[in-house]
Design a protein around this motif. Structure first.
Motif, mmCIF file in Angstrom:
data_model
loop_
_atom_site.group_PDB
_atom_site.id
_atom_site.type_symbol
_atom_site.label_atom_id
_atom_site.label_comp_id
_atom_site.label_asym_id
_atom_site.label_seq_id
_atom_site.Cartn_x
_atom_site.Cartn_y
_atom_site.Cartn_z
ATOM 1 N N ASP A 10 0.863 -1.432 0.214
ATOM 2 C CA ASP A 10 -0.020 0.115 -0.130
ATOM 3 C C ASP A 10 0.534 1.104 -0.250
ATOM 4 O O ASP A 10 0.647 2.282 -0.293
ATOM 5 N N LEU A 11 1.777 1.002 0.148
ATOM 6 C CA LEU A 11 2.802 2.552 0.458
ATOM 7 C C LEU A 11 4.042 2.806 -0.645
ATOM 8 O O LEU A 11 3.621 4.144 -0.762
ATOM 9 N N HIS A 12 3.393 2.004 -1.816
ATOM 10 C CA HIS A 12 4.369 2.896 -2.886
ATOM 11 C C HIS A 12 2.867 3.002 -4.369
ATOM 12 O O HIS A 12 3.438 2.942 -4.798
ATOM 13 N N ARG A 13 2.046 1.993 -3.696
ATOM 14 C CA ARG A 13 0.271 2.309 -4.948
ATOM 15 C C ARG A 13 0.043 3.312 -5.207
ATOM 16 O O ARG A 13 0.013 4.375 -3.972
ATOM 17 N N GLN A 14 -0.001 3.590 -6.217
ATOM 18 C CA GLN A 14 -0.824 5.214 -6.314
ATOM 19 C C GLN A 14 -1.663 5.278 -7.319
ATOM 20 O O GLN A 14 -2.061 4.529 -8.233
ATOM 21 N N GLY A 15 -2.787 6.226 -6.214
ATOM 22 C CA GLY A 15 -4.438 6.865 -7.196
ATOM 23 C C GLY A 15 -4.679 6.259 -8.431
ATOM 24 O O GLY A 15 -5.562 6.092 -8.642
ATOM 25 N N CYS A 135 5.102 12.649 -12.274
ATOM 26 C CA CYS A 135 4.727 14.074 -11.364
ATOM 27 C C CYS A 135 5.511 13.562 -10.066
ATOM 28 O O CYS A 135 5.680 12.534 -9.844
ATOM 29 N N ALA A 136 5.663 14.814 -9.217
ATOM 30 C CA ALA A 136 6.515 13.485 -8.121
ATOM 31 C C ALA A 136 4.695 12.898 -7.338
ATOM 32 O O ALA A 136 4.185 12.776 -7.485
ATOM 33 N N ARG A 137 5.535 12.298 -6.281
ATOM 34 C CA ARG A 137 5.204 10.627 -6.599
ATOM 35 C C ARG A 137 6.034 10.634 -4.410
ATOM 36 O O ARG A 137 6.610 11.173 -4.590
ATOM 37 N N LYS A 138 5.214 9.959 -3.583
ATOM 38 C CA LYS A 138 4.987 9.756 -2.498
ATOM 39 C C LYS A 138 5.407 8.153 -2.413
ATOM 40 O O LYS A 138 5.001 7.309 -2.546
ATOM 41 N N VAL A 139 6.113 8.325 -2.398
ATOM 42 C CA VAL A 139 6.857 6.199 -1.748
ATOM 43 C C VAL A 139 7.114 5.692 -0.084
ATOM 44 O O VAL A 139 8.292 6.409 0.233
ATOM 45 N N GLY A 140 6.321 5.413 0.639
ATOM 46 C CA GLY A 140 5.849 5.622 2.117
ATOM 47 C C GLY A 140 7.201 4.525 2.587
ATOM 48 O O GLY A 140 7.924 3.380 1.868
ATOM 49 N N ILE A 152 6.496 8.006 7.516
ATOM 50 C CA ILE A 152 7.244 9.283 6.421
ATOM 51 C C ILE A 152 7.841 8.341 4.894
ATOM 52 O O ILE A 152 7.494 7.242 4.916
ATOM 53 N N ALA A 153 7.736 9.117 4.615
ATOM 54 C CA ALA A 153 7.353 8.596 3.114
ATOM 55 C C ALA A 153 8.718 9.797 2.159
ATOM 56 O O ALA A 153 9.370 10.407 2.865
ATOM 57 N N LEU A 154 9.131 8.867 1.137
ATOM 58 C CA LEU A 154 10.032 9.311 0.459
ATOM 59 C C LEU A 154 9.117 10.217 -1.507
ATOM 60 O O LEU A 154 8.254 10.033 -1.238
ATOM 61 N N GLU A 155 10.277 12.052 -1.088
ATOM 62 C CA GLU A 155 9.455 12.494 -2.067
ATOM 63 C C GLU A 155 9.908 12.360 -3.194
ATOM 64 O O GLU A 155 10.915 12.554 -3.790
ATOM 65 N N ILE A 156 9.921 12.180 -4.195
ATOM 66 C CA ILE A 156 10.193 11.302 -5.902
ATOM 67 C C ILE A 156 9.700 12.215 -6.995
ATOM 68 O O ILE A 156 8.892 12.197 -6.639
ATOM 69 N N GLN A 157 11.303 12.808 -7.364
ATOM 70 C CA GLN A 157 10.358 13.926 -8.149
ATOM 71 C C GLN A 157 10.725 13.334 -9.836
ATOM 72 O O GLN A 157 11.900 12.472 -9.629
ATOM 73 N N ILE A 165 14.844 1.566 -6.067
ATOM 74 C CA ILE A 165 14.486 2.883 -4.605
ATOM 75 C C ILE A 165 14.315 1.094 -4.100
ATOM 76 O O ILE A 165 13.727 0.245 -3.838
ATOM 77 N N CYS A 166 15.677 0.803 -3.145
ATOM 78 C CA CYS A 166 15.738 -0.359 -2.575
ATOM 79 C C CYS A 166 15.918 -0.391 -1.283
ATOM 80 O O CYS A 166 16.944 0.006 -1.342
ATOM 81 N N THR A 167 15.366 -1.823 -0.400
ATOM 82 C CA THR A 167 15.299 -1.318 0.826
ATOM 83 C C THR A 167 16.308 -3.107 1.172
ATOM 84 O O THR A 167 15.346 -4.633 1.162
ATOM 85 N N SER A 168 16.467 -3.162 2.097
ATOM 86 C CA SER A 168 17.674 -4.114 2.613
ATOM 87 C C SER A 168 16.217 -3.874 4.326
ATOM 88 O O SER A 168 16.821 -3.147 5.060
#
Length: 247
Positions: A10-15, A135-140, A152-157, A165-168
């Motif tokens: 849900d944290l990366h999905r965009q409406g 467009c600017a997007r938020k990735v939680g 918190i989220a990353l704002e990506i331009q 954007i990779c997470t360990s």
């Protein structure tokens, strides 16, 4: 684990995008494209692409049995497919085995291919993301039991993309980590490199005070543009990172 899977997706999905899932064996992608670009044919096309790339990698692994098991940098054999070559190159830069980059590799391969069909694309594979955006997007950020998790989220331009954007994490999920971070998030134009470096940087984190070490390590690697490390109540940040509240 199922609850966590649903939550972090849900944290990366965009409406404004249509999201769909494609799974082939261990490869389990959540993909977002512009609504006007989505068709059932697109889903089949992505599935075929994943099968082709998996087949190339599996055939190579049958030839190079060290490749899938080593935790150290590895030199590929002559005739290796591009996906294996890029995974090994990322592992060399990060100081880890090539399989540390496998999730990022499939995000990148599918993301780049879809970018030719849709101006906006998000491909997520086990927390490893390829994003191309107009467009600017938020990735939680999901960081387990840390108080920063889901806050918190990353704002990506657009100028940052296409971006990996990779997470360990040493506390969430099933990926191998020798660290105990709640989340180490790495940004790079190459999701393959970001994935390998996220694994390597995450290994540095045993206690809260290690978050700065992890970020400093990531910052030392050419091609990395941003890093966030979270353990409990401590967070370190470096590079092209803009943190914003979720919501």
């Amino acid at each position: 684990m199922d609850y966590i899977e649903r939550t972090y997706r849900d944290l990366h999905r965009q409406g404004d995008l249509i999201h769909f899932q494609v799974g082939v064996k261990e490869t389990d992608l959540d993909i977002g494209v512009r609504r006007d670009r989505f068709t059932p044919e697109l889903v089949s096309w992505v599935e075929k692409l994943i099968k082709e790339q998996r087949s190339l990698l599996e055939e190579y692994i049958n030839r190079d049995t060290v490749f899938p098991t080593t935790l150290n940098p590895h030199k590929v054999l002559p005739g290796a497919p591009d996906i294996a070559i890029e995974m090994a190159e990322a592992g060399q830069l990060a100081g880890v085995g090539p399989m540390a980059a496998v999730a990022g590799a499939f995000s990148q391969v599918v993301g780049k291919a879809l970018s030719r069909r849709s101006r906006d694309v998000i491909v997520e594979n086990g927390g490893d993301i390829f994003i191309k955006t107009s467009c600017a997007r938020k990735v939680g950020i999901f960081a387990g039991t840390s108080p920063f998790s889901n806050k918190i989220a990353l704002e990506i331009q657009p100028w940052q993309s296409p971006l990996g954007i990779c997470t360990s994490s040493g506390t969430v999920g099933h990926s191998l980590s020798f660290g105990k971070s709640d989340a180490v998030i790495i940004l790079s134009s190459s999701p393959i490199l970001a994935d390998a470096v996220a694994t390597a940087a995450g290994n540095f984190v045993q206690v809260e005070e290690d978050v700065q070490r992890a970020v400093d390590y990531a910052a030392s690697i050419k091609g990395i543009t941003g890093a966030v490390a979270i353990k409990g109540e401590k967070m370190a940040v470096w590079g092209q990172i803009k943190l914003v509240p979720m919501g």
